[in-house]
Scaffold this motif. Structure first.
Motif, PDB file in Angstrom:
ATOM      1  N   ALA A  53       0.844  -1.187   0.000  1.00 36.85           N
ATOM      2  CA  ALA A  53       0.000   0.000   0.000  1.00 36.85           C
ATOM      3  C   ALA A  53       0.886   1.246   0.000  1.00 36.85           C
ATOM      4  N   PRO A  54       0.386   2.346  -0.565  1.00 40.31           N
ATOM      5  CA  PRO A  54       1.205   3.556  -0.644  1.00 40.31           C
ATOM      6  C   PRO A  54       1.795   4.015   0.687  1.00 40.31           C
ATOM      7  N   LEU A  55       1.053   3.911   1.768  1.00 41.81           N
ATOM      8  CA  LEU A  55       1.614   4.318   3.059  1.00 41.81           C
ATOM      9  C   LEU A  55       2.749   3.398   3.486  1.00 41.81           C
ATOM     10  N   GLU A  56       2.628   2.124   3.166  1.00 41.99           N
ATOM     11  CA  GLU A  56       3.698   1.178   3.482  1.00 41.99           C
ATOM     12  C   GLU A  56       4.921   1.476   2.633  1.00 41.99           C
ATOM     13  N   GLN A  57       4.726   1.798   1.364  1.00 39.16           N
ATOM     14  CA  GLN A  57       5.844   2.173   0.493  1.00 39.16           C
ATOM     15  C   GLN A  57       6.556   3.399   1.046  1.00 39.16           C
ATOM     16  N   LEU A  58       5.780   4.354   1.492  1.00 37.50           N
ATOM     17  CA  LEU A  58       6.360   5.567   2.061  1.00 37.50           C
ATOM     18  C   LEU A  58       7.181   5.238   3.311  1.00 37.50           C
ATOM     19  N   ARG A  59       6.658   4.380   4.156  1.00 38.37           N
ATOM     20  CA  ARG A  59       7.360   3.976   5.372  1.00 38.37           C
ATOM     21  C   ARG A  59       8.684   3.292   5.031  1.00 38.37           C
ATOM     22  N   LEU A  60       8.666   2.409   4.038  1.00 42.02           N
ATOM     23  CA  LEU A  60       9.883   1.710   3.635  1.00 42.02           C
ATOM     24  C   LEU A  60      10.936   2.682   3.097  1.00 42.02           C
ATOM     25  N   CYS A  61      10.505   3.657   2.332  1.00 41.41           N
ATOM     26  CA  CYS A  61      11.437   4.670   1.810  1.00 41.41           C
ATOM     27  C   CYS A  61      12.046   5.472   2.950  1.00 41.41           C
ATOM     28  N   LEU A  62      11.216   5.869   3.893  1.00 41.54           N
ATOM     29  CA  LEU A  62      11.717   6.664   5.014  1.00 41.54           C
ATOM     30  C   LEU A  62      12.691   5.860   5.872  1.00 41.54           C
ATOM     31  N   GLN A  63      12.450   4.564   6.012  1.00 37.97           N
ATOM     32  CA  GLN A  63      13.369   3.717   6.774  1.00 37.97           C
ATOM     33  C   GLN A  63      14.713   3.578   6.064  1.00 37.97           C
ATOM     34  N   ALA A  64      14.706   3.631   4.740  1.00 37.13           N
ATOM     35  CA  ALA A  64      15.941   3.470   3.966  1.00 37.13           C
ATOM     36  C   ALA A  64      16.787   4.743   3.933  1.00 37.13           C
ATOM     37  N   LEU A  65      16.203   5.875   4.297  1.00 40.27           N
ATOM     38  CA  LEU A  65      16.943   7.142   4.223  1.00 40.27           C
ATOM     39  C   LEU A  65      18.221   7.170   5.051  1.00 40.27           C
ATOM     40  N   PRO A  66      18.204   6.780   6.323  1.00 38.70           N
ATOM     41  CA  PRO A  66      19.458   6.851   7.101  1.00 38.70           C
ATOM     42  C   PRO A  66      20.588   6.029   6.484  1.00 38.70           C
ATOM     43  N   ALA A  67      20.273   4.872   5.939  1.00 40.19           N
ATOM     44  CA  ALA A  67      21.305   4.021   5.333  1.00 40.19           C
ATOM     45  C   ALA A  67      21.872   4.640   4.058  1.00 40.19           C
ATOM     46  N   ARG A  92       7.177   9.831  -5.914  1.00 38.55           N
ATOM     47  CA  ARG A  92       6.119   9.003  -6.496  1.00 38.55           C
ATOM     48  C   ARG A  92       5.105   8.581  -5.435  1.00 38.55           C
ATOM     49  N   CYS A  93       5.601   8.161  -4.266  1.00 35.43           N
ATOM     50  CA  CYS A  93       4.702   7.756  -3.176  1.00 35.43           C
ATOM     51  C   CYS A  93       3.805   8.918  -2.769  1.00 35.43           C
ATOM     52  N   HIS A  94       4.404  10.088  -2.644  1.00 35.36           N
ATOM     53  CA  HIS A  94       3.639  11.272  -2.255  1.00 35.36           C
ATOM     54  C   HIS A  94       2.573  11.576  -3.300  1.00 35.36           C
ATOM     55  N   ALA A  95       2.940  11.512  -4.572  1.00 34.30           N
ATOM     56  CA  ALA A  95       1.974  11.797  -5.644  1.00 34.30           C
ATOM     57  C   ALA A  95       0.837  10.778  -5.651  1.00 34.30           C
ATOM     58  N   GLU A  96       1.169   9.489  -5.442  1.00 32.22           N
ATOM     59  CA  GLU A  96       0.133   8.449  -5.396  1.00 32.22           C
ATOM     60  C   GLU A  96      -0.816   8.673  -4.226  1.00 32.22           C
ATOM     61  N   LEU A  97      -0.251   8.966  -3.063  1.00 33.40           N
ATOM     62  CA  LEU A  97      -1.077   9.226  -1.880  1.00 33.40           C
ATOM     63  C   LEU A  97      -1.977  10.436  -2.100  1.00 33.40           C
ATOM     64  N   ASP A  98      -1.393  11.497  -2.616  1.00 34.34           N
ATOM     65  CA  ASP A  98      -2.143  12.725  -2.846  1.00 34.34           C
ATOM     66  C   ASP A  98      -3.279  12.500  -3.836  1.00 34.34           C
ATOM     67  N   ALA A  99      -2.988  11.814  -4.934  1.00 34.76           N
ATOM     68  CA  ALA A  99      -4.009  11.561  -5.952  1.00 34.76           C
ATOM     69  C   ALA A  99      -5.138  10.679  -5.406  1.00 34.76           C
ATOM     70  N   ALA A 100      -4.772   9.627  -4.683  1.00 33.24           N
ATOM     71  CA  ALA A 100      -5.795   8.723  -4.139  1.00 33.24           C
ATOM     72  C   ALA A 100      -6.659   9.435  -3.104  1.00 33.24           C
ATOM     73  N   LEU A 101      -6.033  10.231  -2.246  1.00 34.54           N
ATOM     74  CA  LEU A 101      -6.811  10.984  -1.253  1.00 34.54           C
ATOM     75  C   LEU A 101      -7.726  11.995  -1.918  1.00 34.54           C
ATOM     76  N   LEU A 102      -7.234  12.653  -2.954  1.00 36.41           N
ATOM     77  CA  LEU A 102      -8.059  13.630  -3.661  1.00 36.41           C
ATOM     78  C   LEU A 102      -9.247  12.953  -4.332  1.00 36.41           C
ATOM     79  N   ARG A 103      -8.993  11.835  -5.040  1.00 36.61           N
ATOM     80  CA  ARG A 103     -10.101  11.109  -5.681  1.00 36.61           C
ATOM     81  C   ARG A 103     -11.110  10.643  -4.640  1.00 36.61           C
ATOM     82  N   GLY A 104     -10.617  10.109  -3.528  1.00 34.19           N
ATOM     83  CA  GLY A 104     -11.511   9.651  -2.460  1.00 34.19           C
ATOM     84  C   GLY A 104     -12.320  10.791  -1.874  1.00 34.19           C
ATOM     85  N   ALA A 105     -11.665  11.923  -1.631  1.00 33.56           N
ATOM     86  CA  ALA A 105     -12.368  13.084  -1.067  1.00 33.56           C
ATOM     87  C   ALA A 105     -13.427  13.610  -2.037  1.00 33.56           C
TER      88      ALA A 105
END
Length: 118
Positions: free
Chosen positions: A21-35, A52-65
């Motif tokens: 899921a997009p939020l999980e993808q975002l979490r994985l990216c953020l975890q990889a940043l320190p390394a 890309r994760c941010h754009a996907e989240l934003d688009a999905a939230l906008l469509r849902g809203a």
């Protein structure tokens, strides 16, 4: 998901991660940043992935809203119609259901858009 210009020092993403899921993808990216600190190639790839994760989240939230707002407006219109009538209703329950069906569809669409983020 394939990356035609993926830097050679970074392995391609795991298919399980890209199916997350997009939020999980975002979490994985953020975890990889320190390394990735200090490695410009890794930071660049992570930056593009985060974008890309941010754009996907934003688009999905906008469509849902938009869908949820449309469902809300449809329900408000139907409630106004039912509450402000001076005469007896001139439509059957089948016709009332037909009026509610598009509202239900937009509600389902909106909830589906938001739920797929998690």
């Amino acid at each position: 998901m394939t990356f035609p210009t993926f830097p050679s020092c970074i392995p391609p993403p795991d298919p399980e991660e890209t199916a997350a899921a997009p939020l999980e993808q975002l979490r994985l990216c953020l975890q990889a940043l320190p390394a990735a600190a200090g490695n410009l190639l890794e930071l660049g790839a992570l930056s593009r992935q985060l974008s890309r994760c941010h754009a996907e989240l934003d688009a999905a939230l906008l469509r849902g809203a938009i869908d949820l707002r449309a469902a809300h407006l449809g329900l408000q219109a139907l409630l106004t119609l039912l509450q402000r009538r001076d005469e007896p209703l001139l439509f059957s329950s089948e016709e009332a259901l037909a009026l509610l069906e598009p509202v239900q569809q937009r509600l389902k669409q909106g909830l589906s858009q938001v739920n797929r983020l998690f």
